[in-house]
Design an enzyme around this catalytic site. Structure first.
Site, PDB file in Angstrom:
ATOM      1  CG  HIS A  44      38.608  31.053  40.334  1.00  0.00           C
ATOM      2  ND1 HIS A  44      37.308  30.676  40.441  1.00  0.00           N
ATOM      3  CD2 HIS A  44      38.639  32.349  40.666  1.00  0.00           C
ATOM      4  CE1 HIS A  44      36.589  31.695  40.844  1.00  0.00           C
ATOM      5  NE2 HIS A  44      37.361  32.725  40.973  1.00  0.00           N
ATOM      6  CG  ASP A  94      33.858  35.297  40.996  1.00  0.00           C
ATOM      7  OD1 ASP A  94      34.943  34.776  40.786  1.00  0.00           O
ATOM      8  OD2 ASP A  94      33.341  35.323  42.111  1.00  0.00           O
ATOM      9  CG  HIS A 118      29.630  34.318  44.347  1.00  0.00           C
ATOM     10  ND1 HIS A 118      30.191  34.161  45.580  1.00  0.00           N
ATOM     11  CD2 HIS A 118      30.654  34.316  43.481  1.00  0.00           C
ATOM     12  CE1 HIS A 118      31.505  34.071  45.469  1.00  0.00           C
ATOM     13  NE2 HIS A 118      31.792  34.168  44.201  1.00  0.00           N
TER      14      HIS A 118
HETATM   15  C1  LIG Z   1      35.800  34.237  40.966  1.00  0.00           C
HETATM   16  O1  LIG Z   1      36.816  34.395  41.911  1.00  0.00           O
HETATM   17  C2  LIG Z   1      36.391  34.670  43.230  1.00  0.00           C
HETATM   18  C3  LIG Z   1      37.565  34.933  44.092  1.00  0.00           C
HETATM   19  O2  LIG Z   1      38.625  34.208  43.727  1.00  0.00           O
HETATM   20  C4  LIG Z   1      35.556  33.547  43.715  1.00  0.00           C
HETATM   21  O3  LIG Z   1      35.143  33.766  45.037  1.00  0.00           O
HETATM   22  C5  LIG Z   1      34.375  33.440  42.826  1.00  0.00           C
HETATM   23  O4  LIG Z   1      33.536  32.434  43.235  1.00  0.00           O
HETATM   24  C6  LIG Z   1      34.795  33.204  41.419  1.00  0.00           C
HETATM   25  N1  LIG Z   1      33.567  33.223  40.684  1.00  0.00           N
HETATM   26  C7  LIG Z   1      33.287  32.479  39.643  1.00  0.00           C
HETATM   27  C8  LIG Z   1      31.938  32.633  39.073  1.00  0.00           C
HETATM   28  O5  LIG Z   1      34.054  31.748  39.146  1.00  0.00           O
END
Ligand SMILES: *[C@H]1O[C@H](CO)[C@@H](O)[C@H](O)[C@H]1NC(C)=O
Ligand SMILES: *[C@@H]1O[C@H](CO)[C@@H](O)[C@H](O)[C@H]1NC(C)=O
Ligand SMILES: *[C@@H]1O[C@H](CO)[C@@H](O)[C@H](O)[C@H]1NC(C)=O
Length: 375
Positions: free
Chosen positions: A173, A192, A340
């Site tokens: 993602h 993430d 996060h």
């Molecule tokens: C990365 O992936 C995780 C789990 O899929 C998600 O909770 C998280 O927010 C993502 N973080 C970012 C910074 O994209």
């Protein structure tokens, strides 16, 4: 990655405070198979921040409550046939490409799906993806943005069509979130999930440099997915897999790469560098196959681990009846603690580990891309 300290089953019993403002609980989420609740838009993100409980859920407001059962997929190959090609390609994986992209991607203030910078970051990613496809000069490969009605950020999909419509998917993602302040907070999101985003793109670049990996020669169709709006209910990937299920798509395998760069906690605990092979709510036969890909094509081992219901986008494939797996950066308890936050930055990333994920992706896509299912 969705951080959860409590498993999804326990979340079903968590009582939400009455909303501060009078806002309708217009969203429906699913926190465990068949267990749904009504929440407000604010609660969507409060749940994630709040002990991590609600961070494991699907937003099914616009989707059926019915969960499609995953049918047993045609068997995966019992031997490897393309070692020479794959091992040659592995040497072309280049950390500097990943690093350069990550540096730019994490410079957007946030990639939160409802923000303007979140939408811009997706557009920029698409431009990089399209450039890799164009530069490869391989005919018949398509790169497209996949728009969603419910939020401005788009997903990105690359398709390398094969002789058959049976499809093998790699996904990650593209959004990020600051758990404390989702619209205004700084969310570089390097691990993430910037790290997953660009190891996939680097794998695409390397695969398209191989003259065999092309539409006229591949047996199966390969797709590379970058999902919008993973945070807050796996909304981008659900939209995509819901449409794929409605269209009767033949998905042989889906592998999620979300957070692929952190090893410190594992090493500090005196454990060997390992992948976390997620065994709950994933496809057992595909997990077994991936464990063999790891042994054949990477230099590290794996440990079995669990992350709860709906912990990343592979859950959207599973919920729509497709066999899907998730290989994580470490055992779940040794995951990157900085995600996060404004501190999810480059210095916590282990480049060699990211490249081990790259090896896994090349082995998985190349072997399944050229294999007919075992009879
Ligand atoms: C990365 O992936 C995780 C789990 O899929 C998600 O909770 C998280 O927010 C993502 N973080 C970012 C910074 O994209
Ligand atoms: C549901 O779909 C409608 C129309 O496409 C969209 O406007 C709305 O934001 C969606 N709701 C959610 C919660 O995704
Ligand atoms: C693949 O799917 C397309 C669209 O449904 C169809 O037109 C085509 O005949 C299929 N190809 C094969 C080889 O089954």
């Amino acid at each position: 990655m969705k951080v959860a300290t409590i498993l999804a089953a326990a979340c079903a019993t968590v009582v939400l405070a009455e909303p501060k403002q009078i806002k309708p609980r217009a969203l429906t989420i699913e926190v465990a198979p068949g267990v749904t609740r009504k929440i407000t838009e604010d609660e969507r993100y409060e749940l994630s921040a709040n002990g991590g409980c609600g961070s494991h859920f699907f937003d099914i407001t616009n989707f059926s409550t019915e969960v499609r059962a995953v049918k047993e997929p045609p068997p995966y190959p019992n031997k490897f046939s393309y070692q020479e090609n794959i091992k040659r390609l592995i040497t072309n994986l280049n950390w500097d490409n990943i690093k350069k992209n990550l540096e730019h991607f994490s410079s957007y203030h946030t990639r939160f799906s409802e923000t303007e910078t979140g939408a811009q970051a997706a557009e920029w990613l698409f431009a990089q993806v399209a450039d890799v496809v164009k530069t490869s000069m391989v005919n018949g490969v398509t790169a497209e943005m996949f728009p969603h009605d419910a939020f401005p950020q788009k997903s990105v999909i690359v398709k390398v069509p094969g002789r058959s419509n049976r499809t093998v998917i790699i996904g990650g993602h593209l959004d990020s979130i600051n758990g404390g302040d989702r619209t205004g907070g700084r969310a570089p999101g390097v691990d993430d999930n910037g790290s997953g985003t660009f190891v996939i793109l680097e794998a695409l670049r390397v695969l398209l440099s191989d003259s065999d990996f092309s539409p006229t020669k591949l047996q199966n169709t390969i797709e590379f997915h970058w999902y919008a709006a993973e945070e807050g209910g796996l909304r981008g990937s659900q939209d995509i897999f819901h449409q794929y299920a409605a269209a009767g798509r033949d998905i042989w395998a889906m592998l999620q790469q979300d957070m692929v760069g952190y090893t410190k906690a594992t090493l500090d605990a005196g454990k060997p560098e390992s992948f976390g092979l997620i065994t709950d709510f994933t496809a057992a036969l595909l997990n077994e196959y991936l464990s063999r890909v790891i042994n054949e094509y990477t230099e590290i081992t794996y440990v079995e681990s669990r992350c709860g219901y709906a912990c990343s986008d592979h859950g959207s494939a599973t919920r729509n009846g497709f066999p899907a797996s998730f290989v994580f950066e470490a055992a779940f308890e040794y995951r990157n603690p900085h995600i996060h936050t404004a501190d999810d930055t480059m210095e916590h990333i282990d480049p060699k580990h990211v490249l081990q994920h790259g090896r896994l992706i090349l082995g998985y896509l190349y072997e399944l891309g050229f294999s007919e299912p075992e009879p």
